[in-house]
Design a protein around this motif. Structure first.
Motif, short mmCIF file in Angstrom:
data_model
loop_
_atom_site.label_atom_id
_atom_site.label_comp_id
_atom_site.label_asym_id
_atom_site.label_seq_id
_atom_site.Cartn_x
_atom_site.Cartn_y
_atom_site.Cartn_z
N THR B 19 1.17 -1.27 -0.14
CA THR B 19 -0.25 0.18 0.34
C THR B 19 1.00 1.53 -0.06
OG1 THR B 19 -1.82 -1.09 1.49
CG2 THR B 19 -2.26 1.48 1.49
N ARG B 22 2.29 1.62 -3.23
CA ARG B 22 1.45 1.96 -4.27
C ARG B 22 0.88 3.60 -3.92
NH1 ARG B 22 -2.27 -1.05 -7.13
NH2 ARG B 22 -3.77 -0.18 -6.49
N PHE B 23 0.96 3.97 -2.77
CA PHE B 23 0.68 5.83 -2.47
C PHE B 23 1.82 6.55 -2.67
CE2 PHE B 23 0.92 8.80 1.19
CZ PHE B 23 -0.03 9.28 0.58
N LEU B 27 1.83 9.76 -5.65
CA LEU B 27 2.23 10.72 -4.80
C LEU B 27 2.74 11.77 -5.63
CD1 LEU B 27 3.55 10.77 -1.13
CD2 LEU B 27 1.50 11.79 -2.10
#
Lengths: 118, 132
Positions: B19, B22-23, B27
């Motif tokens: 996660t 992916r974040f 960004l």
């Protein structure tokens, strides 16, 4: 200088997280930031006095945490509900932490520049 | 905005570090910048160069390393957390007389001060937890 809050929600010896939260709070204070530490959930087990982790070959986290006020991590808080839910009574805590209600915790969180949930 | 990301969970055991990756990708795609990635606790295992995945499975440490090098990101692995867990570079390997090293290229082993300094410079700090 920024205002940091470290939230610790793990019991002291079941994982490394409680020690790592303490290390982070100390490091932030050492680097001249304003640091508060909040014990919540199972993190309140860190406040139990008379810990004896030597029998499980662990270092005493509570002894290390006694240094927090010396390093200017003076704002120590705990979630009053978490304590109550776990049947711990207030008169036997290992650290001079202040009780906060859930709404006071919400207020504390709003006052921070950054939150670290370890 | 400038972000600091703290990655505290190992690959495989939890979704958390995937996660986080992916974040981090999202960004950069949205035009934000990453001041520093800080791998703490069991999160240090994401920085291993020795992870092997079956061909049809995601190799998360490999994906992290590609992401870090492709964007020349500042990626710091907490040295105290890493040496305890056996994630070491060649310098630590010889310091402690070990036979090999497994820190992937692109990562630095350093202290918590690097996290604090990065947080001071960042608008946002996002923690990807250990999934306790």
């Amino acid at each position: 200088m920024k205002q940091f809050l470290v939230i610790t929600s793990s019991a002291p010896y079941g994982s490394a997280q409680a020690r790592e939260a303490t290390d982070l709070a100390l490091a932030a204070a050492l680097f001249d930031q304003k640091v508060s530490l909040l014990f919540q959930g199972d993190g309140v087990f860190q406040l139990l006095p008379d810990q004896n982790p030597a029998v499980i070959e662990q270092k005493n986290l509570s002894a290390m945490q006694q240094a927090l006020p010396l390093y200017d991590v003076e704002d120590l808080f705990y979630c009053a509900d978490s304590l109550k839910e776990r049947g711990i009574t207030q008169d036997k805590l290992a650290l001079p932490a202040k009780a906060l209600s859930r709404s006071e915790i919400a207020l504390l969180i709003r006052q921070q520049d950054h939150i670290f949930h370890v | 905005m400038k972000y600091t990301l703290i990655i505290q969970s190992a690959p495989i055991d939890h979704q958390s570090s995937y996660t986080a990756l992916r974040f981090a990708r999202a960004l950069l795609k949205a035009g934000h910048s990453i001041e520093r990635l800080f791998f703490y606790g069991a999160g240090v295992h994401n920085a291993t160069s020795h992870s092997v995945a079956p061909q049809d499975e995601l190799n998360l440490p490999e994906q992290w390393q590609q992401f870090v090098t492709q964007h020349s990101l500042d990626a710091v692995v907490c040295i105290a957390a890493a040496v305890r867990r056996g994630v070491i570079n060649s310098a630590e390997s010889s310091r402690y007389s070990k036979t090999g090293d497994n820190l992937a290229d692109g990562y630095d082993l350093s202290g918590l001060g690097q996290l604090v300094a990065s947080a001071v410079e960042s608008d946002r700090v996002v923690t990807f937890g250990a999934g306790s």
